[in-house]
Design an enzyme around this catalytic site. Sequence first.
Site, PDB file in Angstrom:
ATOM      1  N   LYS A  90       0.826  -1.217   0.000  1.00  0.00           N
ATOM      2  CA  LYS A  90       0.000   0.000   0.000  1.00  0.00           C
ATOM      3  C   LYS A  90       0.862   1.271   0.000  1.00  0.00           C
ATOM      4  O   LYS A  90       0.561   2.226  -0.710  1.00  0.00           O
ATOM      5  CB  LYS A  90      -0.908  -0.042   1.228  1.00  0.00           C
ATOM      6  CG  LYS A  90      -1.793   1.166   1.407  1.00  0.00           C
ATOM      7  CD  LYS A  90      -2.883   0.873   2.409  1.00  0.00           C
ATOM      8  CE  LYS A  90      -2.333   0.637   3.806  1.00  0.00           C
ATOM      9  NZ  LYS A  90      -1.910   1.850   4.494  1.00  0.00           N
TER      10      LYS A  90
ATOM     11  N   ARG B   6      -9.889   3.415   9.612  1.00  0.00           N
ATOM     12  CA  ARG B   6      -9.430   2.059   9.886  1.00  0.00           C
ATOM     13  C   ARG B   6     -10.494   1.247  10.625  1.00  0.00           C
ATOM     14  O   ARG B   6     -10.277   0.101  10.934  1.00  0.00           O
ATOM     15  CB  ARG B   6      -8.183   2.129  10.751  1.00  0.00           C
ATOM     16  CG  ARG B   6      -7.105   1.163  10.292  1.00  0.00           C
ATOM     17  CD  ARG B   6      -5.815   1.724  10.741  1.00  0.00           C
ATOM     18  NE  ARG B   6      -4.721   0.824  10.736  1.00  0.00           N
ATOM     19  CZ  ARG B   6      -3.536   1.164  10.246  1.00  0.00           C
ATOM     20  NH1 ARG B   6      -3.370   2.332   9.680  1.00  0.00           N
ATOM     21  NH2 ARG B   6      -2.534   0.344  10.339  1.00  0.00           N
TER      22      ARG B   6
ATOM     23  N   ARG C 260      10.335 -10.215   4.505  1.00  0.00           N
ATOM     24  CA  ARG C 260      11.086  -9.041   4.056  1.00  0.00           C
ATOM     25  C   ARG C 260      12.502  -9.044   4.654  1.00  0.00           C
ATOM     26  O   ARG C 260      12.682  -9.281   5.843  1.00  0.00           O
ATOM     27  CB  ARG C 260      10.329  -7.808   4.554  1.00  0.00           C
ATOM     28  CG  ARG C 260      10.665  -6.528   3.914  1.00  0.00           C
ATOM     29  CD  ARG C 260       9.490  -5.601   3.844  1.00  0.00           C
ATOM     30  NE  ARG C 260       8.721  -5.436   5.078  1.00  0.00           N
ATOM     31  CZ  ARG C 260       7.636  -4.691   5.163  1.00  0.00           C
ATOM     32  NH1 ARG C 260       7.184  -4.056   4.099  1.00  0.00           N
ATOM     33  NH2 ARG C 260       6.989  -4.565   6.292  1.00  0.00           N
TER      34      ARG C 260
ATOM     35  N   ARG D 174      13.792  -6.440   9.883  1.00  0.00           N
ATOM     36  CA  ARG D 174      13.325  -5.309  10.692  1.00  0.00           C
ATOM     37  C   ARG D 174      12.633  -5.907  11.911  1.00  0.00           C
ATOM     38  O   ARG D 174      11.803  -6.791  11.762  1.00  0.00           O
ATOM     39  CB  ARG D 174      12.309  -4.519   9.860  1.00  0.00           C
ATOM     40  CG  ARG D 174      12.552  -3.051   9.801  1.00  0.00           C
ATOM     41  CD  ARG D 174      11.636  -2.395   8.826  1.00  0.00           C
ATOM     42  NE  ARG D 174      10.251  -2.358   9.289  1.00  0.00           N
ATOM     43  CZ  ARG D 174       9.276  -1.765   8.620  1.00  0.00           C
ATOM     44  NH1 ARG D 174       9.524  -1.194   7.456  1.00  0.00           N
ATOM     45  NH2 ARG D 174       8.056  -1.737   9.085  1.00  0.00           N
TER      46      ARG D 174
ATOM     47  N   ARG E   9      -2.640  -6.442  13.956  1.00  0.00           N
ATOM     48  CA  ARG E   9      -2.983  -5.463  12.905  1.00  0.00           C
ATOM     49  C   ARG E   9      -3.911  -6.092  11.857  1.00  0.00           C
ATOM     50  O   ARG E   9      -4.845  -5.475  11.386  1.00  0.00           O
ATOM     51  CB  ARG E   9      -1.715  -4.919  12.238  1.00  0.00           C
ATOM     52  CG  ARG E   9      -0.962  -3.934  13.118  1.00  0.00           C
ATOM     53  CD  ARG E   9      -0.153  -2.960  12.296  1.00  0.00           C
ATOM     54  NE  ARG E   9       0.931  -3.609  11.580  1.00  0.00           N
ATOM     55  CZ  ARG E   9       2.165  -3.744  12.063  1.00  0.00           C
ATOM     56  NH1 ARG E   9       2.455  -3.275  13.248  1.00  0.00           N
ATOM     57  NH2 ARG E   9       3.104  -4.319  11.361  1.00  0.00           N
TER      58      ARG E   9
HETATM   59  P1  AMP Z   1       0.639   2.030  10.006  1.00  0.00           P
HETATM   60  O1  AMP Z   1       1.905   2.765   9.772  1.00  0.00           O
HETATM   61  O2  AMP Z   1      -0.470   2.469   9.080  1.00  0.00           O
HETATM   62  O3  AMP Z   1       0.790   0.542  10.059  1.00  0.00           O
HETATM   63  O4  AMP Z   1       0.126   2.485  11.475  1.00  0.00           O
HETATM   64  C1  AMP Z   1       0.899   2.217  12.598  1.00  0.00           C
HETATM   65  C2  AMP Z   1       0.026   2.251  13.843  1.00  0.00           C
HETATM   66  O5  AMP Z   1      -0.559   3.550  14.017  1.00  0.00           O
HETATM   67  C3  AMP Z   1      -1.172   1.314  13.831  1.00  0.00           C
HETATM   68  O6  AMP Z   1      -0.816  -0.021  14.179  1.00  0.00           O
HETATM   69  C4  AMP Z   1      -2.070   1.969  14.869  1.00  0.00           C
HETATM   70  O7  AMP Z   1      -1.601   1.714  16.183  1.00  0.00           O
HETATM   71  C5  AMP Z   1      -1.859   3.433  14.586  1.00  0.00           C
HETATM   72  N1  AMP Z   1      -2.842   3.918  13.600  1.00  0.00           N
HETATM   73  C6  AMP Z   1      -2.632   4.181  12.288  1.00  0.00           C
HETATM   74  N2  AMP Z   1      -3.761   4.604  11.680  1.00  0.00           N
HETATM   75  C7  AMP Z   1      -4.723   4.588  12.647  1.00  0.00           C
HETATM   76  C8  AMP Z   1      -6.107   4.896  12.653  1.00  0.00           C
HETATM   77  N3  AMP Z   1      -6.756   5.306  11.554  1.00  0.00           N
HETATM   78  N4  AMP Z   1      -6.780   4.781  13.838  1.00  0.00           N
HETATM   79  C9  AMP Z   1      -6.161   4.385  14.951  1.00  0.00           C
HETATM   80  N5  AMP Z   1      -4.852   4.056  15.004  1.00  0.00           N
HETATM   81  C10 AMP Z   1      -4.140   4.157  13.867  1.00  0.00           C
END
Ligand code: AMP
Length: 228
Positions: free
Chosen positions: A13, A88, A127, A162, A174
Amino acid sequence: MKVLLFGPNGSGKGTQGAIVKERFQIPHIETGVIFRENIAKGTELGKQAKAYIDRGELVPDSITIPMILERLKQPDCAKGWLLDGFPRNLTQAQELDKALKKEGIQLDYVIEIVLDRQTAKNRIMGRRLCVNDNNHPNNIYIEAIKPNGDRCRVCGGELKTRSDDQDEKAIDQRHNIYYDDKTGTMAAINYFKDLSKRQGGVPKIVEVNGLPGVKEVTQELLQKLGLA
Ligand code: AMP
């Protein structure tokens, strides 16, 4: 152009988002990036968000929703935006829809990169990072970019993992949120699909198959966006 981008962790993404942003010349707003910047700067928001992020849980809606709606009001968003990582869950989808309607803003596209859960997980865990160059892709589960033994397939350099890619519990957590079609991200996607049906195809729903390589996915995506 106002665009929402969906796809599970491990679907590529981020890579596709960067391309769409470039082609449409719109800011790429990534919730995760905003949180990480705040954590790095030690802001109050960062302090509140950190524990949730470390566990792979969502930061509470009471923090996330106002933060994003505020961001969309900034001058650079006047002509459009690519929202990535938000909404989300179902509540965030409903609140975003409500806020956009209130401002008279129309959503143009909802992009969904479709990828099954096991493949997404393999991609993250497989990865490998080349110590010489971050842009040397290696993944032990993807045939096209399989390392050369235990060395980088491009330059023969040493490979590392990582640490957060190997945290299986956080990855599962997630993905639990992403694939949840009752109140999670899938429910948010379905919310916009239903909305699109009710509104005669607006926003336009663009589904792309995330299984092939990056180039093929980009090609399908740009074609469906009328940019190829
Ligand atoms: P990402 O980089 O998109 O994987 O986001 C990393 C972390 O940020 C996620 O695992 C959540 O803890 C938090 N996060 C990202 N987007 C949201 C969202 N829309 N609502 C709540 N938490 C978020």
